[in-house]
Design a protein around this motif. Sequence first.
Motif, PDB file in Angstrom:
ATOM      1  N   LYS B  41      13.297 -12.795  29.379  1.00  0.00           N
ATOM      2  CA  LYS B  41      13.222 -12.284  30.669  1.00  0.00           C
ATOM      3  C   LYS B  41      14.253 -12.176  31.655  1.00  0.00           C
ATOM      4  CE  LYS B  41       8.693 -11.977  32.007  1.00  0.00           C
ATOM      5  NZ  LYS B  41       7.483 -13.008  32.792  1.00  0.00           N
ATOM      6  N   LYS B 291      11.337 -16.089  41.294  1.00  0.00           N
ATOM      7  CA  LYS B 291      10.222 -16.568  40.769  1.00  0.00           C
ATOM      8  C   LYS B 291      10.653 -17.550  39.304  1.00  0.00           C
ATOM      9  CE  LYS B 291       5.913 -17.061  39.175  1.00  0.00           C
ATOM     10  NZ  LYS B 291       6.469 -17.508  37.765  1.00  0.00           N
ATOM     11  N   GLY B 295       9.673 -20.951  40.078  1.00  0.00           N
ATOM     12  CA  GLY B 295       8.000 -21.079  39.627  1.00  0.00           C
ATOM     13  C   GLY B 295       7.174 -20.582  40.993  1.00  0.00           C
ATOM     14  N   ARG B 296       7.863 -20.346  41.841  1.00  0.00           N
ATOM     15  CA  ARG B 296       7.181 -19.934  43.082  1.00  0.00           C
ATOM     16  C   ARG B 296       7.051 -18.322  43.422  1.00  0.00           C
ATOM     17  NH1 ARG B 296       6.270 -23.437  47.533  1.00  0.00           N
ATOM     18  NH2 ARG B 296       7.067 -25.223  46.327  1.00  0.00           N
ATOM     19  N   TYR B 297       5.927 -17.769  43.637  1.00  0.00           N
ATOM     20  CA  TYR B 297       6.017 -16.444  43.581  1.00  0.00           C
ATOM     21  C   TYR B 297       6.602 -16.053  45.177  1.00  0.00           C
ATOM     22  CZ  TYR B 297       2.984 -15.624  39.863  1.00  0.00           C
ATOM     23  OH  TYR B 297       2.461 -15.480  38.435  1.00  0.00           O
ATOM     24  N   GLN B 298       7.527 -15.052  45.160  1.00  0.00           N
ATOM     25  CA  GLN B 298       8.273 -14.654  46.507  1.00  0.00           C
ATOM     26  C   GLN B 298       7.705 -13.602  47.404  1.00  0.00           C
ATOM     27  OE1 GLN B 298      11.055 -16.421  47.071  1.00  0.00           O
ATOM     28  NE2 GLN B 298      10.315 -17.700  45.537  1.00  0.00           N
ATOM     29  N   SER B 299       8.249 -13.611  48.488  1.00  0.00           N
ATOM     30  CA  SER B 299       7.668 -12.646  49.655  1.00  0.00           C
ATOM     31  C   SER B 299       9.170 -11.605  49.887  1.00  0.00           C
ATOM     32  CB  SER B 299       7.038 -13.304  50.651  1.00  0.00           C
ATOM     33  OG  SER B 299       7.143 -12.656  51.897  1.00  0.00           O
ATOM     34  N   ALA B 300       8.854 -10.440  50.199  1.00  0.00           N
ATOM     35  CA  ALA B 300       9.825  -9.493  50.574  1.00  0.00           C
ATOM     36  C   ALA B 300      10.421 -10.177  51.939  1.00  0.00           C
ATOM     37  CB  ALA B 300       9.419  -8.332  50.830  1.00  0.00           C
ATOM     38  N   ASP B 301       9.797 -11.076  52.618  1.00  0.00           N
ATOM     39  CA  ASP B 301      10.513 -11.518  54.026  1.00  0.00           C
ATOM     40  C   ASP B 301      11.364 -12.233  53.942  1.00  0.00           C
ATOM     41  OD1 ASP B 301       8.034 -10.591  55.074  1.00  0.00           O
ATOM     42  OD2 ASP B 301       7.261 -12.304  55.551  1.00  0.00           O
ATOM     43  N   TYR B 302      11.725 -12.906  52.852  1.00  0.00           N
ATOM     44  CA  TYR B 302      13.085 -13.532  52.634  1.00  0.00           C
ATOM     45  C   TYR B 302      14.241 -12.754  52.008  1.00  0.00           C
ATOM     46  CZ  TYR B 302       9.396 -16.813  53.868  1.00  0.00           C
ATOM     47  OH  TYR B 302       8.366 -17.467  54.811  1.00  0.00           O
TER      48      TYR B 302
END
Lengths: 293, 306
Positions: B41, B291, B295-302
Amino acid sequence: MERLSVLKTYKLYIGGAFPRTESGRYYELKNGKGENIANVCLASRKDFRNAVVAARKASGGWSERSHFNRSQILYRIAEMMETRRAQFIEELISQGISKSKAEVEVDLSVDRLVYYAGWCDKYTQVLSSVNPVSSPHFNFSTVEPMGVISVISDVKNGLLDLVSVVAPIIAGGNTVVVLAAEQYPLSAITFAEVLNSSDVPGGVVNILTGKRSELLKHMASHMDVNAIAYSGTSGEERKLIEIESVENLKRSCYIDENWNDKGAQGLKFIEMFQEVKTTWHPIENIGGATSSY
Amino acid sequence: MVNKTLSGVSDFTSLRIPIDKVGVEERVERFQKRSIKNGSKLEGLKLILNMIDLTTLEGKDTPSKVKQMCYKAQHLHDVHAGLPTVAAVCVYPNFVKLAKESLKGSNVKVASVATAFPSGQAPLSIKLEDTKLALDSGADEIDMVISRGKFLSGDYNFVYDEIAAIKEVCGEARLKVILETGELVTLDNVRLASDIAMYAGADFIKTSTGKISPAATMQVTYVMLTAIRDFMYKTGVQVGMKPAGGISNSKLALQYMVMLYETLGPDWMSNEWFRFGASSLANDVLMQIVKQETGRYQSADYFSID
């Protein structure tokens, strides 16, 4: 001939739709006698991720609704719940709650929605302020919704805990992803059906059923979640939330209330999920005259 | 002209190959069910990034917007080391010069739409001028549109000649031919238009302008990929594929990669032969890569603004 029994399938509530969990897993819900009363979706972290995407998408529109309109919608939820009063009571009983307790719980839930419906177009006035500053500025603070909130529901009651936490959060213009109490998932999903028929835009409230042990870490660590509301008392779980929520400075709110108390409601539960914005607006101030605006 | 290139085929209707729509749908469903393990992936996501044509084709485009996008093309997410750049940026001819300057010193190519994009409703002379303007400004690749109206009224020779004429002007620049499958109505038509475009000299065939819904779908892309495969067997000429429009998340893009691999094989698995036309896909892929690694789901803010 005996009728074929028609059992309800309890699914998740994400983005205004009722999907099954993408993981295909479920758990068996037992009543007090150890009989199986329903197979409930065991949501995975991917379901949570999808729910956050839905909540984020709904966030802009919901926060920009007129506050009065949000008030109307919250009242509508109360109306729809009232019409399903009997069903909610029956369902609570099936999950092992006594009839008298169940009746009180449903009535209190409806009342709480009505209470927060009333606050929708009033809280900003109460929480905002004009601040005295020693420079030629008109300085004022207003509150704005934080965005997407993940909610870990309490385990004391089946319905009341959920409503008591979610109502003030959405009244304040936030969107939520809720993990229902593991042992009371049925009322949560029936509540989703109420939301679905109450003009609440899809994605404003998303409800998952599953195991806290699996999902808590992701609910606390997701970078696109602005705050986490935790109803529970486990020190271990609180520690995990503190550690995982640091990365994006997520606000962690611990709510430990006896929701059966009629007074367990108030402005503070709305304020908890608001962000204060302060504006410095230059004004004319000539020759020591008092400022005017 | 037609007869020469088609080596004996004088009539395009004889090229018509009926497509089994139900079969295509079932095949595509299979691609969506493949299990992709974490290692693959991550590699897949990086390959996808490298295949993106970062696109802005709006009436409201400004020089600043184009500059910002060109910067983004080279610096997708600088805090994360080891990321590839995108394959190209795709702009209107007016902005080619600016894009070319902004991308100086990088491997990112400049693609320009031409031929009265997106409708293609202009005489050939204007389409040729439009193409020349883009090429003179330094475009490496030309994305042209076919005349769908002519195609639907059965004037296949016109469509063929037009593509051939543009190809002639292109010279070294690679030509992508947009079929605008959302307007072609049937999969049979998609297949026929693909064949006409390839025989006329297309280096790439591309699904959509992004201005019409539906844009790229897996079904349409699959039909075009099989056309490319058959063309390869028949003529030995390799043609590239570019689905464009509507591919905005990583999961879907990975399913396209599975489809590409299982239909055309490893020879096509690079940005020389496969591209995604997209504006918001890059950020979603970046978020998935981060991610995968944290292992952490991300945000568009960053991440950078599209």
